[in-house]
Scaffold this active site. Structure first.
Site, PDB file in Angstrom:
ATOM      1  N   LYS A 187      -9.472  10.184  32.896  1.00 28.77           N
ATOM      2  CA  LYS A 187      -9.814   8.865  33.439  1.00 28.77           C
ATOM      3  C   LYS A 187      -8.855   7.791  32.911  1.00 28.77           C
ATOM      4  O   LYS A 187      -8.318   6.993  33.676  1.00 28.77           O
ATOM      5  CB  LYS A 187     -11.266   8.482  33.079  1.00 28.77           C
ATOM      6  CG  LYS A 187     -12.312   9.452  33.617  1.00 28.77           C
ATOM      7  CD  LYS A 187     -13.720   9.013  33.295  1.00 28.77           C
ATOM      8  CE  LYS A 187     -14.060   8.967  31.821  1.00 28.77           C
ATOM      9  NZ  LYS A 187     -14.023  10.265  31.129  1.00 28.77           N
ATOM     10  N   ARG A 232     -20.351  15.389  23.226  1.00 25.21           N
ATOM     11  CA  ARG A 232     -19.997  14.462  24.323  1.00 25.21           C
ATOM     12  C   ARG A 232     -20.181  15.138  25.681  1.00 25.21           C
ATOM     13  O   ARG A 232     -20.611  14.508  26.641  1.00 25.21           O
ATOM     14  CB  ARG A 232     -18.555  13.971  24.148  1.00 25.21           C
ATOM     15  CG  ARG A 232     -18.424  12.968  23.008  1.00 25.21           C
ATOM     16  CD  ARG A 232     -16.992  12.787  22.573  1.00 25.21           C
ATOM     17  NE  ARG A 232     -16.144  12.215  23.601  1.00 25.21           N
ATOM     18  CZ  ARG A 232     -14.813  12.285  23.588  1.00 25.21           C
ATOM     19  NH1 ARG A 232     -14.190  12.913  22.604  1.00 25.21           N
ATOM     20  NH2 ARG A 232     -14.120  11.729  24.550  1.00 25.21           N
ATOM     21  N   ARG A 263      -5.302  15.801  22.197  1.00 27.00           N
ATOM     22  CA  ARG A 263      -4.975  14.412  22.554  1.00 27.00           C
ATOM     23  C   ARG A 263      -4.513  13.590  21.344  1.00 27.00           C
ATOM     24  O   ARG A 263      -5.053  13.687  20.254  1.00 27.00           O
ATOM     25  CB  ARG A 263      -6.200  13.718  23.161  1.00 27.00           C
ATOM     26  CG  ARG A 263      -5.988  12.226  23.342  1.00 27.00           C
ATOM     27  CD  ARG A 263      -6.989  11.611  24.232  1.00 27.00           C
ATOM     28  NE  ARG A 263      -8.349  11.693  23.713  1.00 27.00           N
ATOM     29  CZ  ARG A 263      -9.393  11.205  24.358  1.00 27.00           C
ATOM     30  NH1 ARG A 263      -9.232  10.620  25.525  1.00 27.00           N
ATOM     31  NH2 ARG A 263     -10.597  11.311  23.838  1.00 27.00           N
ATOM     32  N   ARG A 276     -22.189   4.833  33.035  1.00 22.83           N
ATOM     33  CA  ARG A 276     -22.307   6.193  32.503  1.00 22.83           C
ATOM     34  C   ARG A 276     -23.738   6.699  32.534  1.00 22.83           C
ATOM     35  O   ARG A 276     -23.998   7.818  32.082  1.00 22.83           O
ATOM     36  CB  ARG A 276     -21.842   6.157  31.054  1.00 22.83           C
ATOM     37  CG  ARG A 276     -20.829   7.191  30.688  1.00 22.83           C
ATOM     38  CD  ARG A 276     -20.388   6.779  29.323  1.00 22.83           C
ATOM     39  NE  ARG A 276     -19.634   7.704  28.605  1.00 22.83           N
ATOM     40  CZ  ARG A 276     -18.314   7.604  28.425  1.00 22.83           C
ATOM     41  NH1 ARG A 276     -17.633   6.661  29.007  1.00 22.83           N
ATOM     42  NH2 ARG A 276     -17.712   8.450  27.651  1.00 22.83           N
ATOM     43  N   ARG A 319      -8.346  10.537  17.812  1.00 23.24           N
ATOM     44  CA  ARG A 319      -9.680   9.942  17.782  1.00 23.24           C
ATOM     45  C   ARG A 319     -10.641  10.842  17.013  1.00 23.24           C
ATOM     46  O   ARG A 319     -10.622  12.064  17.181  1.00 23.24           O
ATOM     47  CB  ARG A 319     -10.183   9.738  19.214  1.00 23.24           C
ATOM     48  CG  ARG A 319      -9.728   8.419  19.784  1.00 23.24           C
ATOM     49  CD  ARG A 319     -10.006   8.252  21.230  1.00 23.24           C
ATOM     50  NE  ARG A 319     -11.334   8.639  21.680  1.00 23.24           N
ATOM     51  CZ  ARG A 319     -11.731   8.509  22.944  1.00 23.24           C
ATOM     52  NH1 ARG A 319     -10.910   8.006  23.848  1.00 23.24           N
ATOM     53  NH2 ARG A 319     -12.941   8.882  23.301  1.00 23.24           N
TER      54      ARG A 319
HETATM   55  P1  AP5 Z   1      -7.698  10.985  28.973  1.00 24.43           P
HETATM   56  O1  AP5 Z   1      -7.006  10.281  30.092  1.00 24.43           O
HETATM   57  O2  AP5 Z   1      -7.682  10.333  27.623  1.00 24.43           O
HETATM   58  O3  AP5 Z   1      -9.188  11.369  29.397  1.00 24.43           O
HETATM   59  P2  AP5 Z   1     -10.479  10.489  29.562  1.00 24.43           P
HETATM   60  O4  AP5 Z   1     -11.221  11.023  30.731  1.00 24.43           O
HETATM   61  O5  AP5 Z   1     -10.142   9.029  29.580  1.00 24.43           O
HETATM   62  O6  AP5 Z   1     -11.226  10.905  28.223  1.00 24.43           O
HETATM   63  P3  AP5 Z   1     -12.009  10.030  27.146  1.00 24.43           P
HETATM   64  O7  AP5 Z   1     -12.249  10.955  25.991  1.00 24.43           O
HETATM   65  O8  AP5 Z   1     -11.299   8.774  26.816  1.00 24.43           O
HETATM   66  O9  AP5 Z   1     -13.271   9.723  27.909  1.00 24.43           O
HETATM   67  P4  AP5 Z   1     -14.645   9.482  27.374  1.00 24.43           P
HETATM   68  O10 AP5 Z   1     -15.244   9.071  28.628  1.00 24.43           O
HETATM   69  O11 AP5 Z   1     -15.352  10.536  26.640  1.00 24.43           O
HETATM   70  O12 AP5 Z   1     -14.387   8.439  26.190  1.00 24.43           O
HETATM   71  P5  AP5 Z   1     -14.597   6.874  26.117  1.00 24.43           P
HETATM   72  O13 AP5 Z   1     -13.490   6.336  25.344  1.00 24.43           O
HETATM   73  O14 AP5 Z   1     -14.897   6.314  27.468  1.00 24.43           O
HETATM   74  O15 AP5 Z   1      -7.066  12.454  28.870  1.00 24.43           O
HETATM   75  C1  AP5 Z   1      -7.474  13.357  27.856  1.00 24.43           C
HETATM   76  C2  AP5 Z   1      -6.252  14.157  27.371  1.00 24.43           C
HETATM   77  O16 AP5 Z   1      -5.785  14.994  28.451  1.00 24.43           O
HETATM   78  C3  AP5 Z   1      -5.066  13.290  26.972  1.00 24.43           C
HETATM   79  O17 AP5 Z   1      -4.419  13.890  25.896  1.00 24.43           O
HETATM   80  C4  AP5 Z   1      -4.160  13.288  28.212  1.00 24.43           C
HETATM   81  O18 AP5 Z   1      -2.798  13.114  27.873  1.00 24.43           O
HETATM   82  C5  AP5 Z   1      -4.437  14.668  28.804  1.00 24.43           C
HETATM   83  N1  AP5 Z   1      -4.381  14.691  30.265  1.00 24.43           N
HETATM   84  C6  AP5 Z   1      -4.818  13.731  31.117  1.00 24.43           C
HETATM   85  N2  AP5 Z   1      -4.636  14.128  32.404  1.00 24.43           N
HETATM   86  C7  AP5 Z   1      -4.083  15.366  32.344  1.00 24.43           C
HETATM   87  C8  AP5 Z   1      -3.677  16.311  33.350  1.00 24.43           C
HETATM   88  N3  AP5 Z   1      -3.797  16.035  34.663  1.00 24.43           N
HETATM   89  N4  AP5 Z   1      -3.163  17.477  32.933  1.00 24.43           N
HETATM   90  C9  AP5 Z   1      -3.038  17.764  31.623  1.00 24.43           C
HETATM   91  N5  AP5 Z   1      -3.409  16.906  30.619  1.00 24.43           N
HETATM   92  C10 AP5 Z   1      -3.925  15.730  30.995  1.00 24.43           C
HETATM   93  O19 AP5 Z   1     -15.967   6.790  25.297  1.00 24.43           O
HETATM   94  C11 AP5 Z   1     -16.025   7.067  23.900  1.00 24.43           C
HETATM   95  C12 AP5 Z   1     -17.441   6.781  23.378  1.00 24.43           C
HETATM   96  O20 AP5 Z   1     -17.760   5.368  23.586  1.00 24.43           O
HETATM   97  C13 AP5 Z   1     -18.572   7.536  24.110  1.00 24.43           C
HETATM   98  O21 AP5 Z   1     -18.779   8.813  23.574  1.00 24.43           O
HETATM   99  C14 AP5 Z   1     -19.762   6.570  23.856  1.00 24.43           C
HETATM  100  O22 AP5 Z   1     -20.279   6.702  22.571  1.00 24.43           O
HETATM  101  C15 AP5 Z   1     -19.120   5.190  23.984  1.00 24.43           C
HETATM  102  N6  AP5 Z   1     -19.154   4.677  25.373  1.00 24.43           N
HETATM  103  C16 AP5 Z   1     -18.077   4.412  26.178  1.00 24.43           C
HETATM  104  N7  AP5 Z   1     -18.494   3.952  27.374  1.00 24.43           N
HETATM  105  C17 AP5 Z   1     -19.849   3.927  27.335  1.00 24.43           C
HETATM  106  C18 AP5 Z   1     -20.849   3.580  28.280  1.00 24.43           C
HETATM  107  N8  AP5 Z   1     -20.541   3.167  29.521  1.00 24.43           N
HETATM  108  N9  AP5 Z   1     -22.147   3.683  27.904  1.00 24.43           N
HETATM  109  C19 AP5 Z   1     -22.495   4.086  26.656  1.00 24.43           C
HETATM  110  N10 AP5 Z   1     -21.591   4.446  25.711  1.00 24.43           N
HETATM  111  C20 AP5 Z   1     -20.268   4.369  26.048  1.00 24.43           C
END
Ligand code: AP5
Length: 215
Positions: free
Chosen positions: A13, A171, A127, A88, A160
């Site tokens: 994402k 997660r 990552r 979410r 992270r």
């Molecule tokens: P990346 O692009 O970083 O993936 P992502 O989907 O953004 O993953 P996140 O871990 O950031 O998502 P998340 O939703 O768990 O975390 P968030 O920060 O929102 O890609 C991942 C890896 O793959 C990278 O190394 C990249 O280079 C690689 N990659 C990407 N595309 C690729 C491809 N096509 N092929 C190969 N490799 C690829 O949330 C963190 C925490 O915050 C949550 O656990 C929660 O506690 C809190 N939080 C955040 N939002 C909310 C909410 N709305 N409500 C409640 N709590 C929340």
């Protein structure tokens, strides 16, 4: 155009959000990046969120909704925004819809990035991210040009804490229990578009761009 990128942790994402926001002139709003910035600044919200994030569970809906609406109300969002990691839960989606409707706005497209748990686990455990601008890299799939530093700003990359294997498992459980029901919610709203997120980064970008241009 207001857009949501939906998908499990590690679906890509954040990677795609940067590209799609640039291509369509949208403000990119990542709830995870905003929360991490709040933590870094040691705000009250950041302190409240810390424990939830480290455990891989969701921060309470009321805190997240209030936080995201502050950013959505910014003038930079007026031309359109891209939400990454929010909503979410069904409660967040309902709260968002109500608040947008009160402003005469709505979500137009929800892109659901479809990928399995094995693949996302491999992505997350390899990552590295830029602590300054949040840009993600992967040690195998998308390594930085110069080892260990961000391509854009030269800042040393970090890992992270919530990418540790046991937190990744939690997660994913949280995603299946609380976020996956949004697929049904947005399908019923008639705005969900599924995109295969298993290909390479450029391939996935092309699929999302196509969906956005033809919706
Ligand atoms: P990346 O692009 O970083 O993936 P992502 O989907 O953004 O993953 P996140 O871990 O950031 O998502 P998340 O939703 O768990 O975390 P968030 O920060 O929102 O890609 C991942 C890896 O793959 C990278 O190394 C990249 O280079 C690689 N990659 C990407 N595309 C690729 C491809 N096509 N092929 C190969 N490799 C690829 O949330 C963190 C925490 O915050 C949550 O656990 C929660 O506690 C809190 N939080 C955040 N939002 C909310 C909410 N709305 N409500 C409640 N709590 C929340």
């Amino acid at each position: 155009m207001n857009l949501v990128l939906l998908g499990p942790p590690g679906a890509g994402k954040g990677t795609q959000a940067v590209r799609i926001a640039k291509a369509f002139g949208l403000l990119h709003l990542s709830s995870g990046d905003i929360l991490r910035a709040e933590r870094k600044a040691q705000t009250e919200l950041g302190r409240k969120a810390q424990d939830y994030m480290d455990r891989g569970v969701l921060v309470p809906d009321d805190l997240i909704l209030a936080m995201m609406m502050v950013h959505i109300a910014k003038p930079e969002a007026a031309k359109g925004f891209l939400l990454d990691g929010f909503p979410r839960t069904v409660a967040q989606a309902e709260g968002l819809d109500q608040r947008l409707a009160a402003r005469g706005a709505r979500i137009r497209i929800v892109v659901n990035m479809v990928i399995d748990d094995v693949e996302v686990t491999a992505r997350l455990t390899g990552r590295w991210s830029c602590p300054k601008d949040g840009r993600p890299f992967h040690e195998t799939f998308s390594p930085p040009k110069k080892s260990g530093v961000c391509d854009d700003c030269g800042t040393p990359l970090t890992r992270r804490k919530d990418d540790e294997p046991d937190v990744v498992s939690q997660r994913l459980r949280t995603y299946h229990a609380e976020t996956k029901p949004l697929v049904k919610y947005y399908t019923e709203a008639g705005i969900l578009k599924n995109v295969d997120a298993t290909g390479g980064v450029d391939q996935v970008t092309a699929l999302i761009e196509k969906v956005c241009r033809t919706a």
